[in-house]
Design a protein around this motif. Structure first.
Motif, PDB file in Angstrom:
ATOM      1  N   ALA A  33      -2.607  10.247   2.293  1.00 51.61           N
ATOM      2  CA  ALA A  33      -3.375   9.245   1.549  1.00 51.61           C
ATOM      3  C   ALA A  33      -2.566   8.502   0.307  1.00 51.61           C
ATOM      4  CB  ALA A  33      -4.671   9.743   0.954  1.00 51.61           C
ATOM      5  N   VAL A  34      -1.877   9.461  -0.492  1.00 55.51           N
ATOM      6  CA  VAL A  34      -0.915   9.143  -1.524  1.00 55.51           C
ATOM      7  C   VAL A  34       0.169   7.943  -1.029  1.00 55.51           C
ATOM      8  CG1 VAL A  34       0.585   9.824  -3.305  1.00 55.51           C
ATOM      9  CG2 VAL A  34      -1.676  11.053  -2.905  1.00 55.51           C
ATOM     10  N   PHE A  35       0.675   8.371   0.121  1.00 57.08           N
ATOM     11  CA  PHE A  35       1.556   7.437   0.720  1.00 57.08           C
ATOM     12  C   PHE A  35       0.984   6.228   0.912  1.00 57.08           C
ATOM     13  CE2 PHE A  35       3.483   6.072   4.718  1.00 57.08           C
ATOM     14  CZ  PHE A  35       4.811   5.810   4.223  1.00 57.08           C
ATOM     15  N   GLY A  36      -0.211   6.120   1.563  1.00 55.82           N
ATOM     16  CA  GLY A  36      -0.706   4.902   1.774  1.00 55.82           C
ATOM     17  C   GLY A  36      -1.099   4.023   0.457  1.00 55.82           C
ATOM     18  N   ALA A  37      -1.423   4.843  -0.584  1.00 56.99           N
ATOM     19  CA  ALA A  37      -1.844   4.217  -1.703  1.00 56.99           C
ATOM     20  C   ALA A  37      -0.711   3.647  -2.317  1.00 56.99           C
ATOM     21  CB  ALA A  37      -2.589   5.074  -2.760  1.00 56.99           C
ATOM     22  N   LEU A  38       0.679   4.240  -2.232  1.00 58.89           N
ATOM     23  CA  LEU A  38       1.952   3.773  -2.695  1.00 58.89           C
ATOM     24  C   LEU A  38       2.426   2.495  -1.721  1.00 58.89           C
ATOM     25  CD1 LEU A  38       3.506   7.009  -3.880  1.00 58.89           C
ATOM     26  CD2 LEU A  38       2.653   5.100  -5.296  1.00 58.89           C
ATOM     27  N   LEU A  39       1.861   2.651  -0.461  1.00 59.82           N
ATOM     28  CA  LEU A  39       2.622   1.558   0.262  1.00 59.82           C
ATOM     29  C   LEU A  39       1.883   0.222   0.232  1.00 59.82           C
ATOM     30  CD1 LEU A  39       4.709   1.613   2.589  1.00 59.82           C
ATOM     31  CD2 LEU A  39       2.800   1.968   4.109  1.00 59.82           C
ATOM     32  N   ALA A  40       0.864   0.251  -0.427  1.00 55.46           N
ATOM     33  CA  ALA A  40      -0.092  -1.030  -0.625  1.00 55.46           C
ATOM     34  C   ALA A  40       0.664  -1.758  -1.604  1.00 55.46           C
ATOM     35  CB  ALA A  40      -1.567  -0.681  -0.966  1.00 55.46           C
ATOM     36  N   PRO A  41       0.933  -1.433  -2.743  1.00 54.52           N
ATOM     37  CA  PRO A  41       1.678  -2.117  -3.982  1.00 54.52           C
ATOM     38  C   PRO A  41       2.930  -2.639  -3.324  1.00 54.52           C
ATOM     39  CG  PRO A  41       0.879   0.035  -5.033  1.00 54.52           C
ATOM     40  CD  PRO A  41       0.703  -0.079  -3.450  1.00 54.52           C
ATOM     41  N   ALA A  42       3.599  -1.863  -2.627  1.00 65.20           N
ATOM     42  CA  ALA A  42       4.840  -2.535  -1.956  1.00 65.20           C
ATOM     43  C   ALA A  42       4.557  -3.448  -1.025  1.00 65.20           C
ATOM     44  CB  ALA A  42       5.593  -1.104  -0.995  1.00 65.20           C
ATOM     45  N   PHE A  43       3.543  -3.665  -0.230  1.00 67.68           N
ATOM     46  CA  PHE A  43       3.350  -4.848   0.559  1.00 67.68           C
ATOM     47  C   PHE A  43       2.938  -5.778  -0.551  1.00 67.68           C
ATOM     48  CE2 PHE A  43       2.007  -1.851   4.105  1.00 67.68           C
ATOM     49  CZ  PHE A  43       3.224  -2.174   4.834  1.00 67.68           C
ATOM     50  N   VAL A  45       4.201  -6.186  -3.358  1.00 65.88           N
ATOM     51  CA  VAL A  45       5.341  -6.834  -4.236  1.00 65.88           C
ATOM     52  C   VAL A  45       6.163  -7.804  -3.236  1.00 65.88           C
ATOM     53  CG1 VAL A  45       7.524  -6.018  -4.843  1.00 65.88           C
ATOM     54  CG2 VAL A  45       5.400  -5.158  -5.977  1.00 65.88           C
ATOM     55  N   LEU A  46       6.224  -7.354  -1.814  1.00 65.85           N
ATOM     56  CA  LEU A  46       7.103  -8.000  -0.947  1.00 65.85           C
ATOM     57  C   LEU A  46       6.371  -9.121  -0.310  1.00 65.85           C
ATOM     58  CD1 LEU A  46       8.336  -4.817   1.158  1.00 65.85           C
ATOM     59  CD2 LEU A  46       9.535  -6.376  -0.179  1.00 65.85           C
ATOM     60  N   GLY A  47       5.017  -9.613  -0.932  1.00 63.56           N
ATOM     61  CA  GLY A  47       4.495 -10.810  -0.725  1.00 63.56           C
ATOM     62  C   GLY A  47       3.564 -10.848   0.606  1.00 63.56           C
ATOM     63  N   ALA A  48       2.852  -9.804   0.650  1.00 64.29           N
ATOM     64  CA  ALA A  48       1.985  -9.494   1.739  1.00 64.29           C
ATOM     65  C   ALA A  48       0.645  -9.042   1.353  1.00 64.29           C
ATOM     66  CB  ALA A  48       2.545  -8.857   2.996  1.00 64.29           C
ATOM     67  N   PRO A  49      -0.139  -9.830   0.537  1.00 67.57           N
ATOM     68  CA  PRO A  49      -1.392  -9.344  -0.030  1.00 67.57           C
ATOM     69  C   PRO A  49      -2.458  -8.905   1.072  1.00 67.57           C
ATOM     70  CG  PRO A  49      -1.213 -11.682  -0.368  1.00 67.57           C
ATOM     71  CD  PRO A  49      -0.071 -11.321   0.124  1.00 67.57           C
ATOM     72  N   ASP A  50      -2.444  -9.664   2.177  1.00 71.30           N
ATOM     73  CA  ASP A  50      -3.273  -9.135   3.175  1.00 71.30           C
ATOM     74  C   ASP A  50      -3.065  -7.909   3.896  1.00 71.30           C
ATOM     75  OD1 ASP A  50      -1.250 -10.558   3.968  1.00 71.30           O
ATOM     76  OD2 ASP A  50      -2.103 -11.349   5.920  1.00 71.30           O
ATOM     77  N   VAL A  51      -1.983  -7.517   4.213  1.00 68.10           N
ATOM     78  CA  VAL A  51      -1.245  -6.267   4.683  1.00 68.10           C
ATOM     79  C   VAL A  51      -1.752  -5.411   3.424  1.00 68.10           C
ATOM     80  CG1 VAL A  51       0.449  -5.171   5.488  1.00 68.10           C
ATOM     81  CG2 VAL A  51       0.123  -7.591   6.044  1.00 68.10           C
ATOM     82  N   ALA A  52      -1.501  -5.676   2.442  1.00 71.59           N
ATOM     83  CA  ALA A  52      -1.720  -4.614   1.444  1.00 71.59           C
ATOM     84  C   ALA A  52      -3.294  -4.312   1.211  1.00 71.59           C
ATOM     85  CB  ALA A  52      -1.295  -5.240  -0.039  1.00 71.59           C
ATOM     86  N   LEU A  53      -4.080  -5.117   1.663  1.00 67.47           N
ATOM     87  CA  LEU A  53      -5.529  -4.707   1.490  1.00 67.47           C
ATOM     88  C   LEU A  53      -5.905  -3.969   2.703  1.00 67.47           C
ATOM     89  CD1 LEU A  53      -8.358  -5.424  -0.045  1.00 67.47           C
ATOM     90  CD2 LEU A  53      -8.486  -7.494   1.407  1.00 67.47           C
ATOM     91  N   SER A  54      -5.475  -4.234   3.882  1.00 67.17           N
ATOM     92  CA  SER A  54      -5.692  -3.569   4.961  1.00 67.17           C
ATOM     93  C   SER A  54      -5.181  -2.160   4.761  1.00 67.17           C
ATOM     94  CB  SER A  54      -5.004  -4.163   6.050  1.00 67.17           C
ATOM     95  OG  SER A  54      -5.396  -5.360   6.467  1.00 67.17           O
ATOM     96  N   GLN A  55      -3.925  -2.097   4.152  1.00 65.25           N
ATOM     97  CA  GLN A  55      -3.502  -0.719   4.100  1.00 65.25           C
ATOM     98  C   GLN A  55      -4.315   0.158   2.942  1.00 65.25           C
ATOM     99  OE1 GLN A  55      -0.769   0.879   5.414  1.00 65.25           O
ATOM    100  NE2 GLN A  55      -1.184   2.774   4.143  1.00 65.25           N
ATOM    101  N   VAL A  56      -4.935  -0.727   2.114  1.00 66.08           N
ATOM    102  CA  VAL A  56      -5.461   0.291   1.242  1.00 66.08           C
ATOM    103  C   VAL A  56      -7.041   0.702   1.825  1.00 66.08           C
ATOM    104  CG1 VAL A  56      -7.158  -0.102  -0.742  1.00 66.08           C
ATOM    105  CG2 VAL A  56      -5.042  -0.951  -0.969  1.00 66.08           C
TER     106      VAL A  56
END
Length: 80
Positions: A33-43, A45-56
């Protein structure tokens, strides 16, 4: 690469390593869960806000919950 990308990817790499080397399933689900929470800001920053929202939604909440429920079901089945 900007410094923000390097920092977020560094956090993702460290947390991914922690997930891999965690041996207890319950702790592994929490670290996932922590890994997923840290992966969302990475997405993000890399310009994929839709993927970041899905990741959260999926990576931070649903997958760890499913893992914890599966571990609990297996433990109950072993006891009976």
């Amino acid at each position: 690469m900007s410094a923000l990308i390097v920092i977020t990817l560094g956090f993702v790499a460290v947390s991914g390593t922690v997930v891999v080397f965690t041996t207890q399933p319950q702790r592994q689900a929490v670290s996932l869960a922590v890994f997923g929470a840290l992966l969302a800001p990475a997405f993000l920053v890399l310009g994929a806000p839709d993927v970041a929202l899905s990741q959260v939604a999926v990576g931070t909440a649903v997958v760890p919950l499913m893992v914890l429920l599966a571990v609990r079901a297996v433990e109950r089945r072993r006891k009976s």
